[in-house]
Design an enzyme around this catalytic site. Structure first.
Site, mmCIF file in Angstrom:
data_model
loop_
_atom_site.group_PDB
_atom_site.id
_atom_site.type_symbol
_atom_site.label_atom_id
_atom_site.label_comp_id
_atom_site.label_asym_id
_atom_site.label_seq_id
_atom_site.Cartn_x
_atom_site.Cartn_y
_atom_site.Cartn_z
ATOM 1 C CE LYS A 13 -2.983 -4.315 -1.660
ATOM 2 N NZ LYS A 13 -2.399 -3.234 -2.472
ATOM 3 N NE ARG A 88 -0.281 -0.942 2.683
ATOM 4 C CZ ARG A 88 -1.539 -0.987 2.255
ATOM 5 N NH1 ARG A 88 -2.414 -1.741 2.828
ATOM 6 N NH2 ARG A 88 -1.900 -0.283 1.218
ATOM 7 N NE ARG A 127 -7.636 3.110 -6.267
ATOM 8 C CZ ARG A 127 -6.760 2.370 -5.596
ATOM 9 N NH1 ARG A 127 -6.898 1.074 -5.528
ATOM 10 N NH2 ARG A 127 -5.736 2.939 -4.983
ATOM 11 N NE ARG A 162 -7.943 4.667 -1.932
ATOM 12 C CZ ARG A 162 -7.258 3.544 -1.705
ATOM 13 N NH1 ARG A 162 -7.774 2.386 -2.042
ATOM 14 N NH2 ARG A 162 -6.074 3.579 -1.152
ATOM 15 N NE ARG A 174 -1.717 5.097 -1.445
ATOM 16 C CZ ARG A 174 -2.603 5.305 -2.419
ATOM 17 N NH1 ARG A 174 -2.675 6.487 -3.004
ATOM 18 N NH2 ARG A 174 -3.408 4.355 -2.795
#
Ligand code: AMP
Length: 220
Positions: A13, A88, A127, A162, A174
């Site tokens: 995203k 969300r 990531r 992260r 999540r």
């Protein structure tokens, strides 16, 4: 033009929002980025948000919605806004409609990014994000590595993992929240006929740039 980017964590995203905003001079409004900035600065909002984010939970609606409402107010004259990470859940989506309708605006398009679940988990683990809050560039050590290991190509700052990507429990939480709370938004917006679906995956060798070309074609 107001576009919402939907998709589970790790679908890209932020990358898609970044490309679209750069190409069109639109503003990217990422709730996750705003929370992370506040956490880094140690603000009251950051301290509160961190309690939820570090566990992989959503930040409570009242905090998130008022933060977005305030930011949208500041962006009244923007030619385009891409909402990355908001709404969300249905409560946030209904509230967004209310906020926009007061200004005579509406959600124009919802882009739903899809990626196979096993790729998502690998992507979150791979990531790396720039530690410089003014840069925030994102890399993937497998499919989009930085030129120099551990260093941001854009600003030369150190790259980091992260915090919520490094904890398998937080990742699982999540994804569970995405399935139960965020996924129903696809139906919510499908009823309005404004959803564009884009698969971004290694499986079909289709990545963010190509998805953005397609999005631009569809919203013309
Ligand atoms: P993201 O960068 O979009 O993956 O967001 C990182 C984290 O920030 C999420 O896992 C949530 O804890 C929190 N967050 C971001 N956007 C929202 C939102 N719209 N509502 C509640 N929490 C959010």
């Amino acid at each position: 033009m107001l576009i919402i980017l939907l998709g589970a964590q790790g679908t890209g995203k932020g990358t898609v929002a970044g490309i679209l905003s750069k190409r069109n001079n639109w503003i990217q409004l990422s709730t996750g980025d705003i929370f992370r900035e506040n956490i880094a600065k140690g603000t009251e909002l950051g301290i509160e948000a961190d309690k939820h984010i570090s566990k992989g939970c959503l930040v409570p609606d009242e905090i998130t919605i008022s933060m977005v409402e305030k930011r949208l107010e500041e962006l009244n004259d923007a030619p385009g806004i891409i909402l990355d990470g908001f709404p969300r859940n249905i409560i946030q989506a209904e509230k967004l409609d209310e906020i926009l309708s007061k200004k005579g605006q509406k959600v124009d398009w919802v882009v739903n990014l899809e990626t196979p679940r096993e790729e998502i988990i690998t992507r979150m683990l791979n990531r790396r994000v720039c530690s410089n809050q003014d840069c925030k560039s994102t890399f993937n050590i497998e499919i989009f590595p930085p030129k120099v290991d551990g260093i941001c190509d854009v600003c030369g700052s150190e790259l980091k993992i992260r915090e919520d990507d490094s904890d398998p429990k937080a990742i699982e939480k999540r994804l569970e929240i995405y399935d139960t709370q965020t996924k129903p938004l696809i139906d919510f917006y499908n009823k309005k006929g404004i959803v564009i679906v884009e698969e971004i995956s290694k499986r079909i060798n289709r990545f963010a740039e190509e998805a953005c070309d397609d999005i631009m074609e569809k919203i013309k």
